[in-house]
Enzyme design. Structure first.
Site, mmCIF file in Angstrom:
data_model
loop_
_atom_site.group_PDB
_atom_site.id
_atom_site.type_symbol
_atom_site.label_atom_id
_atom_site.label_comp_id
_atom_site.label_asym_id
_atom_site.label_seq_id
_atom_site.Cartn_x
_atom_site.Cartn_y
_atom_site.Cartn_z
ATOM 1 N N CYS A 46 -3.292 10.699 -5.226
ATOM 2 C CA CYS A 46 -3.796 11.992 -4.799
ATOM 3 C C CYS A 46 -4.293 11.932 -3.357
ATOM 4 C CB CYS A 46 -4.938 12.427 -5.702
ATOM 5 S SG CYS A 46 -6.357 11.328 -5.644
ATOM 6 N N ARG A 61 -9.149 8.169 4.311
ATOM 7 C CA ARG A 61 -10.069 7.081 3.977
ATOM 8 C C ARG A 61 -10.871 6.649 5.204
ATOM 9 N NH1 ARG A 61 -9.154 1.883 5.039
ATOM 10 N NH2 ARG A 61 -6.970 2.293 5.512
ATOM 11 N N ARG A 62 -10.183 6.455 6.310
ATOM 12 C CA ARG A 62 -10.861 6.032 7.536
ATOM 13 C C ARG A 62 -11.715 7.151 8.108
ATOM 14 N NH1 ARG A 62 -5.202 3.423 9.285
ATOM 15 N NH2 ARG A 62 -5.474 1.334 8.393
ATOM 16 N N LYS A 79 0.820 -1.213 0.000
ATOM 17 C CA LYS A 79 0.000 0.000 0.000
ATOM 18 C C LYS A 79 0.854 1.262 0.000
ATOM 19 C CE LYS A 79 -0.759 0.823 4.933
ATOM 20 N NZ LYS A 79 -1.784 1.137 5.948
ATOM 21 N N ASP A 80 2.153 1.142 0.330
ATOM 22 C CA ASP A 80 3.035 2.305 0.324
ATOM 23 C C ASP A 80 3.641 2.590 -1.040
ATOM 24 O OD1 ASP A 80 2.742 2.931 3.054
ATOM 25 O OD2 ASP A 80 4.166 1.374 3.597
ATOM 26 N N ARG A 87 1.472 5.115 18.829
ATOM 27 C CA ARG A 87 0.015 5.257 18.791
ATOM 28 C C ARG A 87 -0.645 4.393 19.859
ATOM 29 N NH1 ARG A 87 -1.829 6.105 12.480
ATOM 30 N NH2 ARG A 87 0.033 7.219 11.814
ATOM 31 N N ARG A 89 -0.743 10.540 15.491
ATOM 32 C CA ARG A 89 0.445 10.350 14.663
ATOM 33 C C ARG A 89 1.504 9.561 15.405
ATOM 34 N NH1 ARG A 89 1.263 16.247 11.817
ATOM 35 N NH2 ARG A 89 -0.861 16.961 12.103
#
Length: 484
Positions: free
Chosen positions: A247, A135-136, A84-85, A159, A153
């Site tokens: 984007c 997205r979340r 995903k990165d 976290r 963050r």
């Protein structure tokens, strides 16, 4: 390949990155016991990414740039990434030589320990959910309006520590794959249903990036290349790329592969785009049937409960008793008062920036104590010019504004193709090399599946929704850059 026997493997220095890299090496040693592997670690820093143009600020290529430079110059032979990165368009001459069998791609809800029986729907009104993902955030805002979403963050360790000790958050949402791989599956309170809470493109998959013309390395990786994962992620990445991949906008997917009969499978792909507040949702789905050349194996371990599989079945496995289970990891031991003043929480750059990003901030991979040692904080970070001067977002944005870029360019499919289109040759499929278990025509069909779904969403107005989200985010960054 830099040598006949020694192979240099690029990796970031983060704990999760090294766990994934060592796992890939351990699998390769089973097939190539005569090979010697050496890990070469690197860190991405803000002062090394100032050549990134303004429209690309926030893209995940910032996170891979130095490693890919080392790959291009031959200092490393391949790099292990969380898929995903990786941007949907890779640098010229680069390719994804293999994707491993995919870990559970779903998002995980991690609750404070005293409220672990709750779900997102049963949490009290006003409960704070921590996430740094657009997205979340969009999906939470749409489906659970009684909850409050705030940024959180830092790396996984930080976290979790904030959730447990600060009392600010009632829950955080993370990728389940990362928690499982790092040995914290016991922290998962709930796995979120993929049909109700769509996940990031490529989430849960490990990708191995190499030079597209390095046949020796591609052949070396071939035993790790999973067909089912390849079909799904080609469709997902093609969907994102057609919409304008990379984007800053809330975009998510789910995909599913079903065996219809021997050597025939069906892939279902669902995709969605939201406005930043989740009010506007454009969602649809597509499917396609594929003929495969080899038998499709089950990618889920039959010895788990089907919900929390260990990476590559590397838990306590009755089929291979020599495999050691992943050890539990200790959380970072940071004083609560220090954690409460974490510069990540006081950063003047308005977020969300549309990413589960790591590597864009030069501090994110260090522990909190190291962050405080790096920059003298005598008050809020807004008042620290030293801190602002090392921020890659502000430095690059200011540079763009001073050069005359008054209006942020919108990332569209056209600019994506002209500025980022870097696939080495026509035989790559959204960066992936062909799989030996399927024909080139069927790999192309998987790519077409993603394109078809993206076009359906575009016809419903998805590009307009995305453009508005990008304009807001880039406008926020520009405003902060000018004011500082």
């Amino acid at each position: 390949m830099s040598g006949d026997s020694k192979i240099h493997v690029g990796s970031r220095k983060s704990e999760l990155a090294l766990i994934q890299t060592k796992h890939v090496i351990s699998l390769l040693k089973q097939f190539h016991p005569d090979k010697e592997f050496e890990i070469v670690t690197m860190t991405t820093l803000g002062d090394q990414i100032l050549d990134i143009p303004l429209p690309k600020i926030g893209e995940k290529s910032l996170f891979t740039k130095e490693l890919e430079t080392a790959l291009a110059t031959g200092h490393v032979d391949f790099i292990v990434h969380s898929l995903k990165d990786l941007p949907t368009s890779l640098p010229k001459g680069m390719a994804i030589g293999a994707v491993l069998s995919r870990e559970n791609p779903r998002d995980a809800l991690v609750l404070q320990k005293d409220i672990k029986r709750h779900t997102l729907s049963t949490l009290p009104e006003g409960s704070v959910i921590g996430t740094s993902s657009l997205r979340r955030t969009a999906q939470l805002s749409k489906k659970f309006p009684h909850l409050k979403v705030e940024n959180i963050r830092g790396n996984l360790n930080t976290r979790l520590k904030k959730l447990d000790d600060l009392g600010k958050y009632q829950a955080i949402i993370l990728a389940s794959a990362g928690l499982i791989r790092i040995g914290w599956r016991n922290r998962i309170s709930r796995l979120l249903d993929a049909d109700e809470f769509l996940y990031a493109v490529g989430q849960g998959a490990i990708a191995v990036e190499c030079r597209s013309n390095d046949k020796k390395i591609i052949d070396l990786l071939e035993p790790l290349y999973d067909l089912q994962t390849a079909l799904r992620v080609v469709a997902e990445r093609s969907f994102l790329k057609t919409l304008g991949g990379g984007c800053s906008a809330p975009v998510a997917v789910t995909s599913d592969l079903k065996l219809l009969k021997e050597k025939e499978v069906e892939v279902k792909l669902k995709g969605a785009v939201w406005s930043l507040d989740g009010a506007d949702e454009i969602i649809d789905q597509e499917h396609a049937i594929f003929d495969v050349l080899s038998s499709v194996r089950c990618t889920e371990c039959p010895y788990t409960n089907g919900e929390m599989e260990d990476i590559e079945c590397c838990g306590v496995c009755p089929m291979n008793s020599s495999i050691e289970p992943i050890p539990k990891r200790k959380k970072l031991d940071v004083p609560t008062d220090l954690l409460a003043n974490d510069p990540h929480e006081k950063c003047p750059v308005p977020m969300p920036i549309g990413s589960d990003f790591m590597g864009q901030c030069p501090f994110l991979e260090g522990d909190v104590q190291a962050i405080h040692n790096h920059v003298e904080l005598t008050g809020p970070i807004e008042g620290s010019k030293d801190a602002l001067n090392v921020c890659p977002f502000l430095k690059a944005t200011k540079s763009g504004i001073q050069a005359g870029s008054k209006e942020p360019k919108q990332v569209t499919k056209a600019t994506e193709e002209t500025e980022q289109e870097t696939e080495a040759d026509d035989n790559l499929f959204v960066g992936l090399v062909p799989h030996n278990g399927i024909s080139i025509e069927n790999m192309a069909k998987a790519k077409q599946l993603g394109e078809n779904l993206a076009k359906k969403l575009a016809d419903k107005g998805a590009l307009t929704v995305m453009a508005k989200a990008q304009a807001v985010i880039h406008g926020q960054i520009n405003e902060v850059a000018v004011s500082n």
